[in-house]
Design a protein around this motif. Structure first.
Motif, short mmCIF file in Angstrom:
data_model
loop_
_atom_site.label_atom_id
_atom_site.label_comp_id
_atom_site.label_asym_id
_atom_site.label_seq_id
_atom_site.Cartn_x
_atom_site.Cartn_y
_atom_site.Cartn_z
N PHE B 35 -12.27 -2.49 7.88
CA PHE B 35 -11.08 -2.06 9.05
C PHE B 35 -11.06 -0.72 8.69
O PHE B 35 -11.20 -0.20 7.75
N TYR B 37 -7.77 1.57 8.98
CA TYR B 37 -6.28 1.87 9.28
C TYR B 37 -5.93 3.45 9.18
O TYR B 37 -6.24 4.24 8.62
N PHE B 91 -7.71 5.36 6.49
CA PHE B 91 -8.35 4.49 5.43
C PHE B 91 -9.27 3.63 5.91
O PHE B 91 -9.03 2.77 6.82
N ARG B 95 -12.53 -6.45 2.83
CA ARG B 95 -12.10 -7.71 2.48
C ARG B 95 -13.28 -8.70 2.29
O ARG B 95 -14.11 -8.98 3.41
N LEU B 105 -7.03 -6.50 0.43
CA LEU B 105 -8.04 -5.48 1.07
C LEU B 105 -8.11 -4.36 -0.18
O LEU B 105 -7.24 -3.96 -1.23
N PHE B 107 -9.14 -0.55 -0.35
CA PHE B 107 -8.86 0.57 0.20
C PHE B 107 -9.71 1.87 -0.14
O PHE B 107 -10.07 2.24 -1.46
N GLY B 108 -10.48 2.64 0.63
CA GLY B 108 -10.81 4.05 0.16
C GLY B 108 -9.69 4.81 0.04
O GLY B 108 -8.58 4.67 0.32
N THR B 109 -10.10 6.36 -0.36
CA THR B 109 -9.42 7.30 -0.64
C THR B 109 -8.82 8.11 0.41
O THR B 109 -7.73 8.78 0.34
#
Lengths: 110, 117
Positions: B35, B37, B91, B95, B105, B107-109
């Motif tokens: 994803f 976001y 972001f 998942r 999920l 997440f990246g930074t």
């Protein structure tokens, strides 16, 4: 379009106090989550909830944290004795594919 | 362990131009979802686009498209005809798809995108 709603938008609490963050997930969703985002950092998973019980939790989600779905509508996150490092944005999410996020509650611990 | 890496902390683009945001991930799973976001200054988390790993075709949503390279574990986001409203933190998230129950999920930074008028 239905959305996830969170209250309050901003909560200021003294260190050591209990705080409850509230979320109303989208009504037909079965999966619920809490995530945390410390200022300037990435979003981190706290806990997931399905079928009225916790399905998974991260190492952040220690004994100070608890979740409840008391009335089939609200989904709450309680922090029993807040610490300074609990200051963060807390996001509730619901759904599976994809997850829909609320606008977040900014928690400030003094 | 699943990790998501966004190597560009900040990017900028001229209005109406195209920009690509990078994301790589690490997983031993073969079936998963990816994803992007968007988080504007208001701090909402808004889904931009998603990709199922079993689909070879890259997902597109209007001006947003992805370049999904499964073998390379790469999932970049292309924003075409950039608009001022695209300015936000982006972001990348991952998942697992097959587990029963709720799937969280990772997440990246994040990449902060600035759009220059």
């Amino acid at each position: 379009e239905p959305e996830v709603t969170q209250t309050p938008s901003h909560q200021v609490t003294q260190m050591g106090q209990e705080v409850i963050l509230r979320c109303v997930p989208i009504s037909n969703h079965l999966y619920f989550y809490w995530y945390r985002q410390i200022l300037g950092q990435k979003v981190e998973f706290l806990v997931s909830f399905y079928n009225n019980e916790i399905s998974e939790k991260s190492e952040i989600f220690d004994d100070q944290f608890s979740v409840e779905r008391p009335d089939g509508s609200n989904f709450t996150l309680k922090i029993r004795s807040t610490k300074l490092e609990d200051s963060a944005m807390y996001f509730c999410a619901s759904g599976d594919q994809p997850q829909h996020f609320g606008d977040g509650t900014r928690l400030s611990i003094l | 362990a699943q990790t998501v890496t966004q190597s560009q902390p900040e990017m900028s683009v001229q209005e109406a131009e195209t920009v690509t945001l990078s994301c790589t991930y690490d997983t031993s799973e073969s079936d998963y979802y990816l994803f992007w976001y968007k988080q504007p200054p208001s701090r909402q988390m808004i889904l931009v686009i998603r990709q199922e790993a079993y689909k070879q075709q890259n997902a597109t949503e209007n001006r947003f498209s992805v370049n999904f390279q499964k073998a390379a574990k790469s999932f970049s986001l292309k924003i075409s005809d950039s608009q001022l409203g695209d300015a936000a933190m982006y972001f990348c998230a991952y998942r697992i798809s097959y587990q029963t129950g709720a799937n969280n999920l990772f997440f990246g930074t994040g990449t902060r995108l600035t759009v220059i008028p």
